[in-house]
Motif scaffolding. Structure first.
Motif, mmCIF file in Angstrom:
data_model
loop_
_atom_site.group_PDB
_atom_site.id
_atom_site.type_symbol
_atom_site.label_atom_id
_atom_site.label_comp_id
_atom_site.label_asym_id
_atom_site.label_seq_id
_atom_site.Cartn_x
_atom_site.Cartn_y
_atom_site.Cartn_z
ATOM 1 N N ASP A 30 -13.146 -35.208 -57.723
ATOM 2 C CA ASP A 30 -12.565 -34.956 -56.536
ATOM 3 C C ASP A 30 -11.056 -34.455 -56.472
ATOM 4 O O ASP A 30 -10.329 -34.971 -55.762
ATOM 5 N N HIS A 31 -11.160 -33.309 -57.360
ATOM 6 C CA HIS A 31 -9.878 -32.823 -57.229
ATOM 7 C C HIS A 31 -10.023 -31.290 -56.622
ATOM 8 O O HIS A 31 -10.944 -30.426 -57.133
ATOM 9 N N PRO A 32 -9.283 -31.111 -55.655
ATOM 10 C CA PRO A 32 -9.408 -29.632 -54.821
ATOM 11 C C PRO A 32 -9.042 -28.626 -55.610
ATOM 12 O O PRO A 32 -8.145 -28.458 -56.553
ATOM 13 N N ALA A 33 -9.507 -27.420 -55.531
ATOM 14 C CA ALA A 33 -9.513 -26.277 -56.169
ATOM 15 C C ALA A 33 -9.707 -25.036 -55.167
ATOM 16 O O ALA A 33 -10.418 -25.013 -54.201
ATOM 17 N N GLU A 34 -8.983 -23.924 -55.367
ATOM 18 C CA GLU A 34 -8.893 -22.733 -54.820
ATOM 19 C C GLU A 34 -8.997 -21.760 -55.980
ATOM 20 O O GLU A 34 -8.547 -21.773 -56.824
ATOM 21 N N VAL A 35 -9.881 -20.534 -55.383
ATOM 22 C CA VAL A 35 -10.589 -19.858 -56.560
ATOM 23 C C VAL A 35 -10.261 -18.423 -56.072
ATOM 24 O O VAL A 35 -10.473 -17.916 -55.006
ATOM 25 N N ILE A 36 -9.768 -17.422 -56.917
ATOM 26 C CA ILE A 36 -10.040 -16.146 -56.895
ATOM 27 C C ILE A 36 -10.784 -15.600 -58.092
ATOM 28 O O ILE A 36 -10.497 -16.090 -59.208
ATOM 29 N N VAL A 37 -11.645 -14.776 -57.689
ATOM 30 C CA VAL A 37 -12.711 -14.010 -58.692
ATOM 31 C C VAL A 37 -12.254 -12.550 -58.375
ATOM 32 O O VAL A 37 -12.446 -12.003 -57.580
ATOM 33 N N SER A 38 -11.920 -11.908 -59.568
ATOM 34 C CA SER A 38 -11.721 -10.496 -59.715
ATOM 35 C C SER A 38 -13.029 -9.915 -59.402
ATOM 36 O O SER A 38 -14.045 -10.392 -59.354
ATOM 37 N N GLU A 39 -12.924 -8.441 -59.068
ATOM 38 C CA GLU A 39 -14.181 -7.657 -58.661
ATOM 39 C C GLU A 39 -15.125 -7.618 -60.138
ATOM 40 O O GLU A 39 -16.276 -7.924 -59.895
ATOM 41 N N VAL A 40 -14.505 -7.575 -61.370
ATOM 42 C CA VAL A 40 -15.469 -7.491 -62.517
ATOM 43 C C VAL A 40 -15.869 -8.923 -62.539
ATOM 44 O O VAL A 40 -17.052 -8.931 -63.304
ATOM 45 N N GLY A 41 -15.229 -9.843 -62.555
ATOM 46 C CA GLY A 41 -15.326 -11.288 -62.606
ATOM 47 C C GLY A 41 -16.657 -11.529 -61.952
ATOM 48 O O GLY A 41 -17.472 -12.201 -62.276
ATOM 49 N N LYS A 42 -16.878 -11.302 -60.663
ATOM 50 C CA LYS A 42 -18.012 -11.391 -59.564
ATOM 51 C C LYS A 42 -19.189 -10.909 -60.410
ATOM 52 O O LYS A 42 -20.487 -11.283 -60.159
ATOM 53 N N LYS A 43 -19.191 -9.521 -60.961
ATOM 54 C CA LYS A 43 -20.109 -8.988 -61.381
ATOM 55 C C LYS A 43 -20.802 -9.446 -62.815
ATOM 56 O O LYS A 43 -21.977 -9.938 -63.082
ATOM 57 N N VAL A 44 -19.657 -10.040 -63.627
ATOM 58 C CA VAL A 44 -20.129 -10.675 -64.976
ATOM 59 C C VAL A 44 -20.454 -12.334 -64.531
ATOM 60 O O VAL A 44 -21.668 -12.801 -65.134
ATOM 61 N N PHE A 45 -19.939 -12.863 -63.601
ATOM 62 C CA PHE A 45 -20.553 -14.287 -63.134
ATOM 63 C C PHE A 45 -21.872 -14.000 -62.711
ATOM 64 O O PHE A 45 -22.769 -15.239 -63.331
#
Length: 190
Positions: A30-45
């Protein structure tokens, strides 16, 4: 008082499963997170996990566009607990080490360093060349923490999931454990 969110950057380095399990684990405690995913990160993910990157929304309070510099992560007045870049590509390491803000992940990491807030880079590369090592040294000297994605075997993991979870738990303990003299909560409340 609401918990301060942990900012999580996901880059295009291999190891997207670490990011996914880290965000799952933050949600479990129950710890809040905010996220940034790079453009290449989206593809690799998507490639590595087979999971649509949109599924991260269920673990994050907010997901930021990596090209949007008009958001809280780009500002020193943001109230984040700190930032973890998981996995951290060598390109991101280089940008952070050299103060270059090509995308919002780089800018947010720069903000963490300039504001003296905790920054962890979970690097994922092998072998390392001299430039990588010198960039890690620069980040460490600037106050960042280099936390390589190195699984351990002393727990005798029987599956890949156990190996991943063991690493994630070690990272969680490093960040939140009260007995850890370097606990972020402890350092930030002194």
């Amino acid at each position: 008082m609401a918990k301060r969110a942990l900012l999580v950057g996901i880059t295009g380095a291999s190891g997207s499963i670490y990011a996914y399990r880290f965000l799952q684990r933050l949600a479990e405690i129950d710890h809040p997170a905010e996220v940034i995913v790079s453009e290449v990160g989206k593809k690799v993910f998507k490639y590595e996990t087979g999971i649509p990157v949109e599924n991260l929304l269920k673990f994050a309070r907010k997901v930021y566009d990596p090209s949007d510099f008009f958001t809280p992560p780009a500002s020193g007045s943001s109230s984040y607990l700190g930032m973890v870049v998981i996995p951290c590509s060598m390109g991101t390491l280089s940008a952070v080490a050299n103060g270059s803000s090509i995308n919002l992940i780089h800018r947010a990491a720069d903000v963490m360093l300039k504001e003296r807030k905790p920054l962890i880079l979970v690097i994922r590369e092998s072998p390392l060349n001299l430039i990588h090592i010198e960039n890690m040294l620069k980040v460490a000297r600037a106050g960042g923490i280099i936390f390589p994605a190195m699984p351990s075997f002393y727990g005798r993991p029987k599956t890949l999931d156990e190996l991943i979870d063991q690493f994630i738990e070690r990272l969680i303990q490093f960040i939140f454990a009260n007995e850890n003299p370097y606990s972020w909560d402890k350092l930030l409340n002194e």
